[in-house]
Write a protein that holds these residues in place. Structure first.
Motif, PDB file in Angstrom:
ATOM      1  N   GLN A 178    -104.249 119.799 -50.530  1.00 40.74           N
ATOM      2  CA  GLN A 178    -102.778 119.218 -50.616  1.00 40.74           C
ATOM      3  C   GLN A 178    -101.988 120.276 -49.822  1.00 40.74           C
ATOM      4  OE1 GLN A 178    -101.177 116.687 -52.196  1.00 40.74           O
ATOM      5  NE2 GLN A 178     -99.379 117.626 -50.792  1.00 40.74           N
ATOM      6  N   LEU A 179    -102.065 121.531 -49.928  1.00 37.80           N
ATOM      7  CA  LEU A 179    -101.257 122.319 -49.009  1.00 37.80           C
ATOM      8  C   LEU A 179    -101.584 122.322 -47.652  1.00 37.80           C
ATOM      9  CD1 LEU A 179    -101.775 125.845 -51.137  1.00 37.80           C
ATOM     10  CD2 LEU A 179     -99.660 124.392 -50.793  1.00 37.80           C
ATOM     11  N   ILE A 180    -102.772 121.875 -47.111  1.00 40.76           N
ATOM     12  CA  ILE A 180    -103.070 121.693 -45.609  1.00 40.76           C
ATOM     13  C   ILE A 180    -102.457 120.422 -45.383  1.00 40.76           C
ATOM     14  CG2 ILE A 180    -104.903 120.976 -44.334  1.00 40.76           C
ATOM     15  CD1 ILE A 180    -104.764 123.787 -44.314  1.00 40.76           C
ATOM     16  N   ARG A 181    -102.491 119.574 -46.406  1.00 40.19           N
ATOM     17  CA  ARG A 181    -101.621 118.254 -46.170  1.00 40.19           C
ATOM     18  C   ARG A 181     -99.906 118.518 -45.679  1.00 40.19           C
ATOM     19  NH1 ARG A 181    -102.518 112.520 -48.181  1.00 40.19           N
ATOM     20  NH2 ARG A 181    -104.741 113.348 -48.232  1.00 40.19           N
ATOM     21  N   ASP A 182     -99.634 119.544 -46.505  1.00 37.91           N
ATOM     22  CA  ASP A 182     -98.082 119.929 -46.471  1.00 37.91           C
ATOM     23  C   ASP A 182     -97.855 120.421 -45.318  1.00 37.91           C
ATOM     24  OD1 ASP A 182     -97.452 118.913 -48.967  1.00 37.91           O
ATOM     25  OD2 ASP A 182     -97.540 120.784 -49.935  1.00 37.91           O
ATOM     26  N   TRP A 183     -98.952 121.317 -44.562  1.00 39.00           N
ATOM     27  CA  TRP A 183     -98.818 122.197 -43.417  1.00 39.00           C
ATOM     28  C   TRP A 183     -98.816 121.252 -42.250  1.00 39.00           C
ATOM     29  CZ3 TRP A 183    -102.659 122.719 -39.728  1.00 39.00           C
ATOM     30  CH2 TRP A 183    -102.457 123.445 -38.629  1.00 39.00           C
ATOM     31  N   LEU A 184     -99.729 120.491 -42.316  1.00 34.02           N
ATOM     32  CA  LEU A 184     -99.785 119.141 -41.301  1.00 34.02           C
ATOM     33  C   LEU A 184     -98.653 118.529 -41.246  1.00 34.02           C
ATOM     34  CD1 LEU A 184    -103.531 117.961 -41.995  1.00 34.02           C
ATOM     35  CD2 LEU A 184    -102.741 119.204 -39.855  1.00 34.02           C
ATOM     36  N   TYR A 185     -97.979 117.950 -42.107  1.00 35.68           N
ATOM     37  CA  TYR A 185     -96.579 117.366 -42.037  1.00 35.68           C
ATOM     38  C   TYR A 185     -95.518 118.346 -41.689  1.00 35.68           C
ATOM     39  CZ  TYR A 185     -97.874 113.503 -45.223  1.00 35.68           C
ATOM     40  OH  TYR A 185     -98.391 112.245 -45.721  1.00 35.68           O
ATOM     41  N   GLY A 186     -95.576 119.506 -41.766  1.00 40.71           N
ATOM     42  CA  GLY A 186     -94.662 120.680 -41.309  1.00 40.71           C
ATOM     43  C   GLY A 186     -94.957 120.828 -39.565  1.00 40.71           C
ATOM     44  N   VAL A 187     -96.421 120.769 -39.230  1.00 38.09           N
ATOM     45  CA  VAL A 187     -96.403 120.689 -37.816  1.00 38.09           C
ATOM     46  C   VAL A 187     -96.040 119.562 -37.224  1.00 38.09           C
ATOM     47  CG1 VAL A 187     -98.414 120.784 -36.285  1.00 38.09           C
ATOM     48  CG2 VAL A 187     -98.367 122.382 -38.184  1.00 38.09           C
ATOM     49  N   GLU A 188     -96.105 118.508 -37.713  1.00 34.41           N
ATOM     50  CA  GLU A 188     -95.548 117.172 -37.251  1.00 34.41           C
ATOM     51  C   GLU A 188     -94.131 117.318 -37.015  1.00 34.41           C
ATOM     52  OE1 GLU A 188     -97.132 113.896 -39.640  1.00 34.41           O
ATOM     53  OE2 GLU A 188     -99.194 113.942 -38.418  1.00 34.41           O
ATOM     54  N   ASP A 189     -93.549 117.686 -38.131  1.00 35.74           N
ATOM     55  CA  ASP A 189     -91.969 117.798 -38.115  1.00 35.74           C
ATOM     56  C   ASP A 189     -91.310 118.798 -37.037  1.00 35.74           C
ATOM     57  OD1 ASP A 189     -91.961 116.149 -40.220  1.00 35.74           O
ATOM     58  OD2 ASP A 189     -91.507 117.615 -41.713  1.00 35.74           O
ATOM     59  N   LEU A 190     -92.258 119.896 -36.781  1.00 36.12           N
ATOM     60  CA  LEU A 190     -91.752 120.853 -35.783  1.00 36.12           C
ATOM     61  C   LEU A 190     -92.033 120.155 -34.473  1.00 36.12           C
ATOM     62  CD1 LEU A 190     -92.669 124.407 -37.174  1.00 36.12           C
ATOM     63  CD2 LEU A 190     -90.376 123.553 -36.377  1.00 36.12           C
ATOM     64  N   SER A 191     -93.027 119.640 -34.243  1.00 37.34           N
ATOM     65  CA  SER A 191     -93.348 118.812 -33.033  1.00 37.34           C
ATOM     66  C   SER A 191     -92.630 117.816 -32.666  1.00 37.34           C
ATOM     67  CB  SER A 191     -94.737 118.108 -33.025  1.00 37.34           C
ATOM     68  OG  SER A 191     -95.009 117.379 -31.905  1.00 37.34           O
ATOM     69  N   SER A 192     -91.795 117.005 -33.376  1.00 32.98           N
ATOM     70  CA  SER A 192     -90.678 116.230 -33.458  1.00 32.98           C
ATOM     71  C   SER A 192     -89.435 116.945 -33.062  1.00 32.98           C
ATOM     72  CB  SER A 192     -90.568 115.389 -34.597  1.00 32.98           C
ATOM     73  OG  SER A 192     -91.673 114.307 -34.543  1.00 32.98           O
ATOM     74  N   LYS A 193     -89.134 117.919 -33.756  1.00 35.96           N
ATOM     75  CA  LYS A 193     -88.112 118.726 -33.645  1.00 35.96           C
ATOM     76  C   LYS A 193     -87.912 119.515 -32.292  1.00 35.96           C
ATOM     77  CE  LYS A 193     -85.331 122.224 -36.247  1.00 35.96           C
ATOM     78  NZ  LYS A 193     -85.525 123.005 -37.290  1.00 35.96           N
ATOM     79  N   THR A 194     -88.928 120.069 -31.901  1.00 28.28           N
ATOM     80  CA  THR A 194     -89.095 120.761 -30.640  1.00 28.28           C
ATOM     81  C   THR A 194     -89.460 119.891 -29.336  1.00 28.28           C
ATOM     82  OG1 THR A 194     -90.939 121.596 -30.770  1.00 28.28           O
ATOM     83  CG2 THR A 194     -89.736 122.952 -31.926  1.00 28.28           C
ATOM     84  N   GLY A 195     -89.901 118.704 -29.560  1.00 26.82           N
ATOM     85  CA  GLY A 195     -90.571 118.161 -28.477  1.00 26.82           C
ATOM     86  C   GLY A 195     -91.622 118.728 -27.854  1.00 26.82           C
ATOM     87  N   VAL A 196     -92.494 119.606 -28.691  1.00 24.32           N
ATOM     88  CA  VAL A 196     -93.636 120.057 -28.127  1.00 24.32           C
ATOM     89  C   VAL A 196     -94.793 119.239 -28.639  1.00 24.32           C
ATOM     90  CG1 VAL A 196     -95.479 122.027 -28.538  1.00 24.32           C
ATOM     91  CG2 VAL A 196     -92.859 122.622 -28.291  1.00 24.32           C
ATOM     92  N   SER A 197     -95.644 118.723 -27.772  1.00 29.22           N
ATOM     93  CA  SER A 197     -96.846 117.748 -28.143  1.00 29.22           C
ATOM     94  C   SER A 197     -97.924 118.446 -28.463  1.00 29.22           C
ATOM     95  CB  SER A 197     -97.115 117.042 -26.630  1.00 29.22           C
ATOM     96  OG  SER A 197     -98.152 116.128 -27.151  1.00 29.22           O
ATOM     97  N   LEU A 198     -98.373 117.529 -29.430  1.00 27.02           N
ATOM     98  CA  LEU A 198     -99.536 118.048 -30.238  1.00 27.02           C
ATOM     99  C   LEU A 198    -100.964 117.512 -29.307  1.00 27.02           C
ATOM    100  CD1 LEU A 198     -98.809 117.317 -33.812  1.00 27.02           C
ATOM    101  CD2 LEU A 198     -98.586 119.353 -32.668  1.00 27.02           C
ATOM    102  N   GLU A 199    -100.614 117.027 -28.238  1.00 28.52           N
ATOM    103  CA  GLU A 199    -101.501 116.324 -27.352  1.00 28.52           C
ATOM    104  C   GLU A 199    -102.022 117.335 -26.425  1.00 28.52           C
ATOM    105  OE1 GLU A 199    -100.706 112.359 -25.944  1.00 28.52           O
ATOM    106  OE2 GLU A 199    -100.325 111.919 -27.923  1.00 28.52           O
TER     107      GLU A 199
END
Length: 199
Positions: A178-199
Protein backbone atom coordinates in the motif's frame (compact mmCIF):
# COMPACT_ATOMS: atom_id res chain seq x y z
CA UNK A 1 16.49 3.85 -19.83
CA UNK A 2 14.71 5.55 -16.91
CA UNK A 3 11.35 4.25 -18.12
CA UNK A 4 12.67 0.68 -18.33
CA UNK A 5 14.16 0.72 -14.85
CA UNK A 6 11.11 2.36 -13.28
CA UNK A 7 8.99 -0.24 -15.04
CA UNK A 8 11.20 -2.97 -13.55
CA UNK A 9 10.81 -1.46 -10.09
CA UNK A 10 7.04 -1.23 -10.36
CA UNK A 11 6.74 -4.68 -11.91
CA UNK A 12 8.90 -6.16 -9.15
CA UNK A 13 6.67 -4.78 -6.43
CA UNK A 14 3.50 -5.77 -8.20
CA UNK A 15 4.86 -9.27 -8.87
CA UNK A 16 5.93 -9.71 -5.26
CA UNK A 17 2.50 -8.87 -3.99
CA UNK A 18 0.51 -10.77 -6.59
CA UNK A 19 -0.93 -7.77 -8.38
CA UNK A 20 -1.71 -8.41 -12.01
CA UNK A 21 -2.24 -4.88 -13.28
CA UNK A 22 -0.59 -1.52 -12.94
CA UNK A 23 -2.22 1.31 -11.05
CA UNK A 24 -4.84 3.38 -12.86
CA UNK A 25 -3.79 6.93 -13.57
CA UNK A 26 -6.79 8.68 -12.05
CA UNK A 27 -4.99 11.22 -9.90
CA UNK A 28 -6.14 14.80 -10.55
CA UNK A 29 -3.61 17.44 -11.39
CA UNK A 30 -5.02 19.98 -8.93
CA UNK A 31 -1.58 20.79 -7.43
CA UNK A 32 -0.61 22.38 -10.75
CA UNK A 33 -3.85 24.35 -10.91
CA UNK A 34 -3.56 25.57 -7.34
CA UNK A 35 -0.02 26.80 -7.97
CA UNK A 36 -1.07 28.60 -11.12
CA UNK A 37 -3.96 30.44 -9.46
CA UNK A 38 -2.06 32.54 -6.88
CA UNK A 39 0.06 34.36 -9.50
CA UNK A 40 -3.12 35.29 -11.40
CA UNK A 41 -4.61 36.73 -8.21
CA UNK A 42 -1.44 38.76 -7.64
CA UNK A 43 -1.62 40.12 -11.16
CA UNK A 44 -5.07 41.58 -10.51
CA UNK A 45 -4.04 43.11 -7.17
CA UNK A 46 -0.57 44.35 -8.01
CA UNK A 47 0.83 46.64 -10.61
CA UNK A 48 2.46 45.08 -13.69
CA UNK A 49 5.91 46.04 -12.35
CA UNK A 50 5.35 43.91 -9.24
CA UNK A 51 4.04 40.96 -11.27
CA UNK A 52 7.10 40.73 -13.51
CA UNK A 53 9.55 39.72 -10.75
CA UNK A 54 7.18 37.07 -9.34
CA UNK A 55 6.74 35.26 -12.66
CA UNK A 56 10.43 34.32 -13.05
CA UNK A 57 10.56 33.27 -9.38
CA UNK A 58 7.65 30.89 -9.91
CA UNK A 59 9.20 29.65 -13.12
CA UNK A 60 12.54 29.11 -11.36
CA UNK A 61 10.77 27.34 -8.53
CA UNK A 62 9.10 24.96 -10.98
CA UNK A 63 12.40 24.47 -12.78
CA UNK A 64 14.14 23.76 -9.47
CA UNK A 65 11.46 21.22 -8.54
CA UNK A 66 11.72 19.61 -11.99
CA UNK A 67 15.51 19.37 -11.68
CA UNK A 68 15.28 17.96 -8.16
CA UNK A 69 12.64 15.43 -9.24
CA UNK A 70 14.67 14.37 -12.27
CA UNK A 71 17.74 13.87 -10.06
CA UNK A 72 15.64 11.89 -7.59
CA UNK A 73 14.39 9.57 -10.33
CA UNK A 74 17.96 9.04 -11.50
CA UNK A 75 18.94 8.00 -7.94
CA UNK A 76 16.00 5.60 -7.67
CA UNK A 77 16.68 4.07 -11.07
CA UNK A 78 20.21 3.13 -9.94
CA UNK A 79 18.77 1.02 -7.10
CA UNK A 80 15.98 -0.62 -9.13
CA UNK A 81 18.01 -3.56 -10.55
CA UNK A 82 19.17 -4.70 -7.10
CA UNK A 83 15.67 -4.60 -5.69
CA UNK A 84 14.41 -6.49 -8.72
CA UNK A 85 17.08 -9.15 -8.14
CA UNK A 86 16.17 -9.55 -4.46
CA UNK A 87 12.47 -9.76 -5.13
CA UNK A 88 13.21 -12.28 -7.88
CA UNK A 89 15.09 -14.40 -5.32
CA UNK A 90 12.16 -14.20 -2.93
CA UNK A 91 9.76 -15.16 -5.70
CA UNK A 92 11.96 -18.10 -6.71
CA UNK A 93 11.16 -19.87 -3.42
CA UNK A 94 7.55 -18.81 -2.77
CA UNK A 95 4.17 -19.25 -4.39
CA UNK A 96 4.20 -21.60 -7.36
CA UNK A 97 7.99 -21.86 -7.05
CA UNK A 98 7.87 -23.09 -3.44
CA UNK A 99 9.87 -26.31 -2.99
CA UNK A 100 10.16 -26.69 0.79
CA UNK A 101 10.63 -24.65 3.96
CA UNK A 102 14.38 -25.31 4.09
CA UNK A 103 15.00 -23.91 0.60
CA UNK A 104 12.87 -20.88 1.35
CA UNK A 105 14.55 -20.36 4.73
CA UNK A 106 18.12 -20.41 3.45
CA UNK A 107 17.31 -18.19 0.48
CA UNK A 108 15.78 -15.62 2.85
CA UNK A 109 18.58 -15.87 5.43
CA UNK A 110 21.57 -16.03 3.08
CA UNK A 111 20.48 -13.78 0.23
CA UNK A 112 17.22 -11.88 0.52
CA UNK A 113 17.46 -10.44 4.05
CA UNK A 114 21.10 -9.24 3.95
CA UNK A 115 20.70 -7.94 0.40
CA UNK A 116 17.49 -6.13 1.25
CA UNK A 117 19.09 -4.62 4.37
CA UNK A 118 21.79 -3.10 2.15
CA UNK A 119 19.11 -1.92 -0.28
CA UNK A 120 17.35 -0.11 2.59
CA UNK A 121 20.64 1.49 3.65
CA UNK A 122 21.24 2.67 0.07
CA UNK A 123 17.67 3.95 -0.16
CA UNK A 124 18.05 5.87 3.11
CA UNK A 125 21.28 7.42 1.77
CA UNK A 126 19.22 9.29 -0.84
CA UNK A 127 18.43 12.64 0.78
CA UNK A 128 16.50 14.97 -1.50
CA UNK A 129 16.82 18.64 -0.58
CA UNK A 130 13.32 19.51 -1.78
CA UNK A 131 10.75 18.97 1.00
CA UNK A 132 8.02 17.65 -1.30
CA UNK A 133 10.35 15.04 -2.78
CA UNK A 134 11.78 14.26 0.67
CA UNK A 135 8.26 13.54 2.00
CA UNK A 136 7.57 11.30 -0.98
CA UNK A 137 10.88 9.48 -0.50
CA UNK A 138 10.07 8.85 3.18
CA UNK A 139 7.04 6.86 2.01
CA UNK A 140 9.33 4.63 -0.05
CA UNK A 141 11.75 4.23 2.87
CA UNK A 142 8.88 3.29 5.20
CA UNK A 143 7.66 0.69 2.67
CA UNK A 144 11.15 -0.79 2.29
CA UNK A 145 11.66 -1.01 6.07
CA UNK A 146 8.29 -2.69 6.57
CA UNK A 147 9.11 -5.14 3.80
CA UNK A 148 12.52 -5.87 5.33
CA UNK A 149 10.87 -6.53 8.71
CA UNK A 150 8.31 -8.79 7.03
CA UNK A 151 11.15 -10.88 5.58
CA UNK A 152 12.72 -11.12 9.07
CA UNK A 153 9.38 -12.20 10.58
CA UNK A 154 9.00 -14.76 7.80
CA UNK A 155 12.38 -16.26 8.76
CA UNK A 156 11.27 -16.48 12.40
CA UNK A 157 8.00 -18.09 11.30
CA UNK A 158 9.92 -20.75 9.38
CA UNK A 159 12.29 -21.39 12.30
CA UNK A 160 9.43 -21.78 14.75
CA UNK A 161 6.91 -23.25 12.30
CA UNK A 162 4.54 -20.52 13.52
CA UNK A 163 1.59 -19.82 11.23
CA UNK A 164 0.66 -16.69 13.22
CA UNK A 165 4.05 -15.16 12.48
CA UNK A 166 3.70 -16.07 8.82
CA UNK A 167 0.35 -14.25 8.80
CA UNK A 168 2.04 -11.25 10.44
CA UNK A 169 4.76 -11.31 7.76
CA UNK A 170 2.15 -11.37 5.00
CA UNK A 171 0.33 -8.45 6.62
CA UNK A 172 3.61 -6.53 6.60
CA UNK A 173 4.02 -7.23 2.90
CA UNK A 174 0.47 -5.97 2.31
CA UNK A 175 1.22 -2.78 4.25
CA UNK A 176 4.41 -2.24 2.25
CA UNK A 177 2.46 -2.76 -0.97
CA UNK A 178 0.00 0.00 0.00
CA UNK A 179 2.83 2.41 0.80
CA UNK A 180 4.52 1.64 -2.50
CA UNK A 181 1.21 2.33 -4.23
CA UNK A 182 1.08 5.70 -2.46
CA UNK A 183 4.67 6.39 -3.52
CA UNK A 184 3.88 5.53 -7.14
CA UNK A 185 0.89 7.89 -7.13
CA UNK A 186 3.16 10.58 -5.73
CA UNK A 187 5.73 9.95 -8.46
CA UNK A 188 2.99 10.23 -11.10
CA UNK A 189 1.71 13.47 -9.51
CA UNK A 190 5.18 15.03 -9.49
CA UNK A 191 5.72 13.92 -13.08
CA UNK A 192 2.53 15.75 -14.09
CA UNK A 193 3.33 18.79 -11.95
CA UNK A 194 6.90 19.23 -13.17
CA UNK A 195 6.56 17.95 -16.73
CA UNK A 196 9.39 15.48 -16.06
CA UNK A 197 8.58 12.39 -18.11
CA UNK A 198 8.78 8.94 -16.60
CA UNK A 199 9.65 7.60 -20.06
Amino acid sequence: MRKLLLFILVASFMFLFGCSAFLPKEEPTTPVTSEQQPPKAEETKDTPNVTKPTEPAISNSNEDLADAFSNYLDDIVVLAPEEERLIGLYDSVTGVNYVDDETMYYTLVDEVLPGYRQFVIDLEAIMPKNQEIRDLHETYIDAANIQYNAFAIMIAALEEQDSNKMTEANQGLDEARQLIRDWLYGVEDLSSKTGVSLE
